[in-house]
Design an enzyme around this catalytic site. Structure first.
Site, short mmCIF file in Angstrom:
data_model
loop_
_atom_site.label_atom_id
_atom_site.label_comp_id
_atom_site.label_asym_id
_atom_site.label_seq_id
_atom_site.Cartn_x
_atom_site.Cartn_y
_atom_site.Cartn_z
N TYR A 123 0.81 -1.22 0.00
CA TYR A 123 0.00 0.00 0.00
C TYR A 123 0.85 1.27 0.00
O TYR A 123 0.30 2.38 -0.02
CB TYR A 123 -0.95 0.01 1.20
N LYS A 170 3.70 -14.39 5.83
CA LYS A 170 3.94 -15.42 4.82
C LYS A 170 5.46 -15.61 4.69
O LYS A 170 6.03 -15.66 3.60
CB LYS A 170 3.32 -15.01 3.49
N ASP A 203 -2.45 -17.83 5.15
CA ASP A 203 -3.49 -18.69 4.61
C ASP A 203 -4.04 -19.65 5.67
O ASP A 203 -5.25 -19.90 5.73
CB ASP A 203 -2.99 -19.47 3.39
N ASP A 227 -5.69 -5.64 5.88
CA ASP A 227 -6.87 -5.14 5.19
C ASP A 227 -7.83 -6.28 4.89
O ASP A 227 -9.05 -6.19 5.12
CB ASP A 227 -6.43 -4.45 3.89
#
Length: 332
Positions: A123, A170, A203, A227
């Site tokens: 972002y 991740k 995930d 987000d």
């Protein structure tokens, strides 16, 4: 008397901000509201969706209550929300997610908090075209920002008697960027021995949240994951219309609903103002008006649980005005 910047926004923004202002008054708190335009209304008036005058108002008053603003998809001006957070260094996005008795949802008694880093990651908006065949975006993760958001999450947990912080990442694939975020969170955790710390791959976390959200307490995440996960969590308790949010920095805070501007229903008097009312309660907490904040929360809970006056998205037929009036009566 407190002075606070009020940003009505566009779409349903003016309707839901008016409702939030009304419940604050019903709770007995007098606020001098300084109006500032952002979004489409500001673009028409100033030629920019994020005018310097609005930013200056928030900097001066330190606190703002903000309605939703429209962000064009794939074209037009850049997100006003992202620009505002970066202009004011509002580095922490705070989204408490809590079940409402009486609202049909996949789970009951959900009570968790999403803490999202607000200033970097994808972002940051560093992207460019590669000829006419591809586009590239740069994922920026810094140790400074990661440490700042990690310590915000641990401090929040400590002050609000939360027991556990989970860092989400991740790092198994993005070993440098997400690896840096994870390592920094692990280092910060050592300074908070009374708070349990764990980490979860993004995930796997998403799967857990739709199977057993009660496993989690405070989640701390980089910008993009935060987000997405914050909206997922809103779905666990009935939707975006029931979840408040705050963007907090070292010198101030902006309180805003997490839902969009819903231009398709603007002006029809059917918008659900619950999320922004809960933002108003968070604002009052920051202003030291905790008793009034709890009055607002209890009033909302009573009206919804007893189905006194529900807007259409909550399963009723009441207008925004009727819903607001019912909450004001419950507060008094």
């Amino acid at each position: 008397m407190h002075t606070v910047t009020l940003i009505p926004g566009d779409g349903i923004g003016p309707e839901v901000t008016a409702a939030a202002v009304e419940v604050i008054a019903a709770a007995g708190i007098k606020i001098n509201w300084e109006i500032a335009d952002m979004g489409i209304t500001a673009l028409e008036k100033y030629g920019t969706p994020l005018p310097d005058e609005a930013i200056a108002s928030v900097k001066k008053n330190k606190f703002a209550l903000k309605g939703p603003v429209t962000t064009p998809v794939g074209k037009g001006f850049r997100s006003v929300n992202v620009g505002l957070r970066q202009a004011l260094n509002l580095y922490a996005n705070l989204r408490p997610v809590k079940s409402f008795p009486g609202i049909p949802s996949p789970f009951s008694s959900v009570d968790l908090v999403v803490v999202r880093e607000n200033t970097e990651d994808l972002y940051a908006g560093v992207e460019h075209n590669i000829g006419n065949v591809a586009a590239e975006a740069v994922k920026i993760i810094t140790k400074e920002a990661s440490n700042r958001i990690a310590r915000f999450a641990f401090q929040y947990a400590l002050e609000h008697r939360r027991k556990k912080v989970t860092a989400v990442h991740k790092a198994n694939i993005l070993k440098l960027s997400d690896g840096l975020f994870l390592n920094t969170c692990q280092a910060a955790a050592r300074d908070y021995p009374d708070i349990e710390f764990s980490d979860r791959i993004i995930d796997a976390l998403c799967m857990d949240l739709v199977l057993a959200p009660h496993k989690y307490d405070v989640l701390v995440l980089p910008n993009l994951y935060g987000d997405i996960v914050s909206d997922l969590c809103a779905g666990l308790v009935g939707g975006l219309g029931l979840v408040p949010g705050a963007n907090i920095g070292t010198e101030g805070a902006v309180f805003e609903a997490v839902h969009g501007s819903a231009p398709d229903i603007a002006g029809k008097g059917i918008a659900n103002p619950t999320a922004l009312m809960l933002c108003a309660a968070m604002l009052l907490d920051q202003l030291g008006e905790t008793t009034a904040a709890e009055k607002i929360r209890r009033g909302i809970e009573q009206v919804i649980e007893e189905k006194i006056a529900l807007t259409r998205d909550l399963g009723g037929s009441s207008s925004t005005r009727e819903f607001t009036e019912a909450i004001c009566r419950a507060i008094v």
